[in-house]
Design an enzyme around this catalytic site. Structure first.
Site, PDB file in Angstrom:
ATOM      1  CG  ASP A 115      -1.943   1.055   1.262  1.00  0.00           C
ATOM      2  OD1 ASP A 115      -2.389   1.465   0.178  1.00  0.00           O
ATOM      3  OD2 ASP A 115      -2.340   1.484   2.372  1.00  0.00           O
ATOM      4  CG  HIS A 116      -0.374   4.926   0.083  1.00  0.00           C
ATOM      5  ND1 HIS A 116      -0.745   5.834  -0.881  1.00  0.00           N
ATOM      6  CD2 HIS A 116      -1.484   4.671   0.810  1.00  0.00           C
ATOM      7  CE1 HIS A 116      -2.030   6.126  -0.740  1.00  0.00           C
ATOM      8  NE2 HIS A 116      -2.501   5.426   0.270  1.00  0.00           N
ATOM      9  CG  ASP A 130       1.172   7.298  -3.616  1.00  0.00           C
ATOM     10  OD1 ASP A 130       1.055   8.080  -4.567  1.00  0.00           O
ATOM     11  OD2 ASP A 130       0.737   7.530  -2.470  1.00  0.00           O
ATOM     12  CD  GLU A 178      -2.622   8.162  -4.415  1.00  0.00           C
ATOM     13  OE1 GLU A 178      -2.525   7.083  -3.793  1.00  0.00           O
ATOM     14  OE2 GLU A 178      -2.684   9.271  -3.860  1.00  0.00           O
ATOM     15  CG  HIS A 232      -5.324   7.924   3.693  1.00  0.00           C
ATOM     16  ND1 HIS A 232      -4.373   8.473   2.885  1.00  0.00           N
ATOM     17  CD2 HIS A 232      -5.646   6.740   3.115  1.00  0.00           C
ATOM     18  CE1 HIS A 232      -4.119   7.665   1.866  1.00  0.00           C
ATOM     19  NE2 HIS A 232      -4.884   6.607   1.971  1.00  0.00           N
ATOM     20  N   GLY A 284      -9.114   5.600   1.695  1.00  0.00           N
ATOM     21  CA  GLY A 284      -9.816   6.317   2.764  1.00  0.00           C
ATOM     22  C   GLY A 284     -11.225   5.799   2.967  1.00  0.00           C
ATOM     23  N   GLY A 285     -11.382   4.467   2.958  1.00  0.00           N
ATOM     24  CA  GLY A 285     -12.714   3.864   3.050  1.00  0.00           C
ATOM     25  C   GLY A 285     -13.392   4.023   4.406  1.00  0.00           C
ATOM     26  CB  VAL A 332     -11.207  -0.559   5.144  1.00  0.00           C
ATOM     27  CG1 VAL A 332     -11.686  -0.276   6.564  1.00  0.00           C
ATOM     28  CG2 VAL A 332     -12.322  -0.296   4.146  1.00  0.00           C
ATOM     29  CG  ASN A 333      -5.099   1.244   8.249  1.00  0.00           C
ATOM     30  OD1 ASN A 333      -5.091   0.231   8.935  1.00  0.00           O
ATOM     31  ND2 ASN A 333      -4.192   2.189   8.348  1.00  0.00           N
TER      32      ASN A 333
HETATM   33  P1  13P Z   1      -8.508   4.683   6.053  1.00  0.00           P
HETATM   34  O1  13P Z   1      -7.486   4.544   7.138  1.00  0.00           O
HETATM   35  O2  13P Z   1      -9.129   6.041   6.030  1.00  0.00           O
HETATM   36  O3  13P Z   1      -9.510   3.589   6.079  1.00  0.00           O
HETATM   37  O4  13P Z   1      -7.717   4.591   4.672  1.00  0.00           O
HETATM   38  C1  13P Z   1      -7.096   3.385   4.331  1.00  0.00           C
HETATM   39  C2  13P Z   1      -6.367   3.515   3.055  1.00  0.00           C
HETATM   40  O5  13P Z   1      -6.778   4.188   2.141  1.00  0.00           O
HETATM   41  C3  13P Z   1      -5.104   2.775   2.925  1.00  0.00           C
HETATM   42  O6  13P Z   1      -4.455   3.067   1.744  1.00  0.00           O
END
Ligand code: 13P
Length: 290
Positions: free
Chosen positions: A84-85, A105, A136, A178, A209-210, A231-232
């Site tokens: 991720d990123h 990214d 991205e 996020h 940024g779910g 989602v994190n």
């Molecule tokens: P959130 O932490 O807002 O759910 O975002 C997660 C995310 O986009 C990871 O790349």
């Protein structure tokens, strides 16, 4: 067995459902995500940032945990292990460590041309190894791993140029950020999403940024071509809330509940339940294939 994410996201884009991409932080966290996905027979993407990989003693440990757990838990649904990123340098480390899917990214590069050039290079390398690639355009706002950025609306022409490099799925800013959304957040820009989709055709799009996006907005975005929802924070909050309740009720003082396996269990149980709710919201339950 781990798979790359291309096929599962193409199927989701065609079928108008979304695949959850949950960030992981450790073994038990990974196990909770896998339990939820298997129970609902949903494909799942487990992803890891460079920061989380550092916490887990490196990309190799992170990838090994995911790979070993899918085997020891007899997971039958498709699971992708995704960076991720990733910075340009992170991508090479994650490829070497056995990730099956890479996010480069390049939105933070000093120029768009550099983003484009490096995306094309990563795509070529990853495709030669059978890995999928996310790129991205337009920075996703908020704070992640200590880095703050403002949300942007991605430029549709830049999305098209990145799509033409052959990326498998594309993250584009449509007002999403996020972390937790501020009260005055204006919501997703569906106008921008429509313009981007018109440029990139059937390329699956990624919504970062779910956490905290209202369900109707998530589902509308999915109907318009978003196939991966990251989602994190949501799962982090679920874990923290459950452990706080456990402590506030004094349960940590009972028996041997000071044992971390018992002390942390309510948190991981909460992750399983919340991950299941999100999978149902995104509509990927029952969409796993053996
Ligand atoms: P959130 O932490 O807002 O759910 O975002 C997660 C995310 O986009 C990871 O790349």
């Amino acid at each position: 067995m781990l798979v790359n994410a291309t096929q599962m996201l193409q199927a989701a884009e065609r079928g108008h459902y979304g695949i959850a991409a949950f960030n992981t932080n450790d073994l038990e966290w990974t196990r909770s995500i896998l339990l939820a996905a298997e129970e609902l027979q949903s494909p799942v993407i487990i992803q890891c940032t460079a920061g989380a990989a550092k916490w887990m003693q490196g990309f190799k440990v992170c990838a090994d945990i995911v790979r070993d757990l899918t085997e020891s838990m007899n997971i039958t649904v498709p699971v992708a292990m995704h960076l991720d990123h990733g910075s340009y340098e992170d991508c090479f480390k994650a490829i070497d460590a056995g990730f099956t899917s890479i996010m480069y990214d390049g939105s933070h590069e000093p120029t768009f041309d550099l983003n484009l050039e490096r995306t094309a290079e990563i795509v070529k390398l990853c495709h030669s190894k059978g890995l999928s690639v996310e790129a991205e355009v337009g920075g996703i706002g908020g704070v992640e791993d200590g880095v703050a950025s403002k949300g942007e609306l991605a430029d549709p022409a830049q999305c098209k140029a990145i799509a033409d490099t052959g990326v498998d799925f594309l993250a584009c800013g449509i007002g999403n950020i996020h972390g937790l959304y501020p009260d005055n957040w204006e919501g997703l820009s569906f106008d921008q999403l429509e313009k981007i989709k018109a440029e990139v055709g059937d390329l699956p799009l990624v919504l970062h940024g779910g956490t905290g996006i209202p369900t109707d907005q998530i589902q509308k975005a999915i109907s318009m071509g978003v196939a991966k929802i990251n989602v994190n924070t949501d799962l982090q909050v679920a874990l923290a809330r459950a452990i706080r309740k456990f402590v506030e009720e004094g349960k940590d003082l009972e028996g041997k509940n000071y044992d971390p396996r018992k002390f942390l269990k309510p948190g991981f149980d909460a992750i399983v339940e919340r991950a299941k709710e999100l999978v149902v919201t995104f509509g990927s339950d029952g969409k796993g294939w053996a």
